[in-house]
Motif scaffolding. Sequence first.
Motif, short mmCIF file in Angstrom:
data_model
loop_
_atom_site.label_atom_id
_atom_site.label_comp_id
_atom_site.label_asym_id
_atom_site.label_seq_id
_atom_site.Cartn_x
_atom_site.Cartn_y
_atom_site.Cartn_z
N UNK A 301 0.58 -1.19 -0.23
CA UNK A 301 0.04 -0.16 -0.15
C UNK A 301 0.89 1.78 -0.07
N UNK A 302 2.23 0.89 -0.25
CA UNK A 302 2.38 2.72 -0.12
C UNK A 302 2.42 3.32 -1.94
N UNK A 430 -5.71 22.02 0.47
CA UNK A 430 -6.74 20.84 0.38
C UNK A 430 -7.13 19.78 0.14
N UNK A 431 -4.85 19.26 -0.64
CA UNK A 431 -5.30 17.88 -0.87
C UNK A 431 -5.04 17.67 -1.81
N UNK A 432 -5.44 17.90 -3.28
CA UNK A 432 -5.73 17.60 -4.26
C UNK A 432 -4.01 16.74 -4.54
N UNK A 433 -4.13 15.39 -5.35
CA UNK A 433 -3.00 15.01 -5.13
C UNK A 433 -2.04 14.35 -4.50
N UNK A 434 -3.22 13.81 -3.33
CA UNK A 434 -2.71 13.17 -2.19
C UNK A 434 -2.68 12.09 -1.62
N UNK A 435 -3.88 11.25 -3.19
CA UNK A 435 -4.56 10.16 -2.47
C UNK A 435 -3.09 9.05 -3.21
N UNK A 436 -4.18 8.09 -3.42
CA UNK A 436 -3.05 7.36 -4.43
C UNK A 436 -2.71 7.34 -6.08
N UNK A 437 -3.36 7.99 -6.90
CA UNK A 437 -3.03 8.49 -8.14
C UNK A 437 -1.92 9.74 -8.28
N UNK A 438 -1.36 10.20 -6.80
CA UNK A 438 -0.72 11.14 -6.82
C UNK A 438 -0.23 12.65 -7.82
N UNK A 439 -1.59 12.84 -8.34
CA UNK A 439 -1.48 13.85 -9.02
C UNK A 439 -2.17 13.58 -10.73
N UNK A 440 -2.23 12.52 -11.22
CA UNK A 440 -2.18 11.54 -11.94
C UNK A 440 -3.26 12.33 -12.80
N UNK A 441 -4.48 12.26 -12.44
CA UNK A 441 -5.67 12.48 -13.05
C UNK A 441 -6.31 14.26 -12.26
#
Length: 494
Positions: A301-302, A430-441
């Motif tokens: 899950x890294x 605001x945290x966009x880009x901190x999730x699993x896709x790391x900002x890809x979307x």
Amino acid sequence: MYDVAIIGAGVIGCAVARELSRYDVKVVLLEKDTDIANGTTKANSAIVHGGYDAKPGSLKARFNVEGNAMFDKLCKELDVPFQRIGSLVLAFDHEDMEAIQELYERGLINGVPNMEILDREQVLALEPNLSKHVEGALHAPSAGIVGPWELAIAMAENAIENGVELKLESKVTKIEKLETGYQIFTDKGKVEATYVINCAGLYADEVHNMVAEPSFRIIPRRGQYNVFDRSVGDFVQKVIFQCPTKKGKGVLITPTVHGNLIVGPDAEELDCKESMETTMEGLGFIREQGRKSTENVPAHAIITAFAGLRATPSTGDFIIEEVTGSNGFIDVAGIESPGLTAAPAIAIYVLELLKNSGAMLQEKASFHPIRRKAIRFMELTDEEKAELIQKDPRFGKIICRCESITEGEIVDIIRRKAGALTVDGVKRRARPGTGRCQGGFCGPRVMEILARELEINITEVLKDRSGSYILTGPTKIDTEIEESFGAVAAAKEQ
Ligand SMILES: Cc1cc2nc3c(=O)[nH]c(=O)nc-3n(C[C@H](O)[C@H](O)[C@H](O)COP(=O)(O)OP(=O)(O)OC[C@H]3O[C@@H](n4cnc5c(N)ncnc54)[C@H](O)[C@@H]3O)c2cc1C
């Protein structure tokens, strides 16, 4: 002329700025970077330490315990995520058990509340995912976790609301003494101030040397981490430390305030104050070392890795004092861990030093300690969501799918005081880009919103620091984009 100039907008500079904004003084906060909290404050373990680790009698010990006690009120006033989840220092053998006993006694001297030593069964009852080889642990319920850059940004925002001026991209390059006060040269012009507070983090020695003979050095010491997806954020409930030994402090495992899990750091002394890259060896070391605490580190899950640089002082303790021979010039240097925890208490101490140096600090009735809450759309009830979308349809448009962040939230954090100016600035607020896709979307959409809100061309949008352009050329035939690249190229040629 300003009454006080603060150099460096990390958590320390921002804490001092906010504390000063209670008083009737003219304050400027000078930051070399494109954003606040862009130095060590953005890359650390984010722990509000209990305070049993620092040597009794040291500034670290004093401000750790005093700072820790201030977090509930401070984070409530400023709407900063903070959870007092407690910490465990694990012991795996007799030697470790002796070491945690020593930590416990040190904690008592330092004034750490409610500590206890737990046996194996008690530890595993609290944390069933830990290694079955654990013998016991020191439990410090007062330890917690916080959003480190959120804290600095919130303090800066509240300071600005209360009158402090923030000057970004203003690197201090030279300081001259005046008859009273100082003339400070930045790459964006000069400012004059009666008092100067040096909160320049890794560069605090260089700033000190602008007014006095060298008396300490700041040694950069890198620490690397892995960040895990939120699906395993509850793998442990508390901050899990390993027992410090002669070989090092061990690595920690902790949940974050955003529901992720982090494992790290290692410690590597470097020559360069900008080496923020992660390495195979460093990350390999923390993964290996982490397995001592739990055999089942959920490596699948890294989602990313990062590194931060400790500003380690050659003196061994925080350096918080007026510089000899430079009246009104105060060093706040060597603020390595537990600097984040200590920040609010350090700020109060700095004000005492300013008063001792002759500063007239009159409280002002207009000081307002409360920061307007950030809008977190997903935490609202269905009725509140519907009402918000009715008022502003941008709250109905999801930009970050991993973290469910809406366009309305992003616009809000760009428009706030000390608002976001870069893609990483938006991410930290605001945290966009901190999730699993790391900002890809969401990355390109965040760029579009930034360009629109800041009224700049999308080719001028920065990832983070000055010069960190993201777009280097058109990726597909699009007349509008091609034209804008043409315009930028023409402007550069002129
Ligand atoms: C790996 C690691 C883990 C840590 N973990 C924890 C923890 O869990 N808990 C804890 O309490 N502490 C922790 N810390 C320590 C904590 O992060 C620091 O003490 C704190 O962030 C220091 O803040 P600062 O404001 O002094 O420095 P910074 O955040 O580095 O701010 C200094 C600012 O000064 C600016 N600056 C520098 N030179 C100039 C100049 N010439 N002109 C203008 N501006 C300038 C920089 O750009 C920067 O923004 C950790 C640190 C590291 C590296």
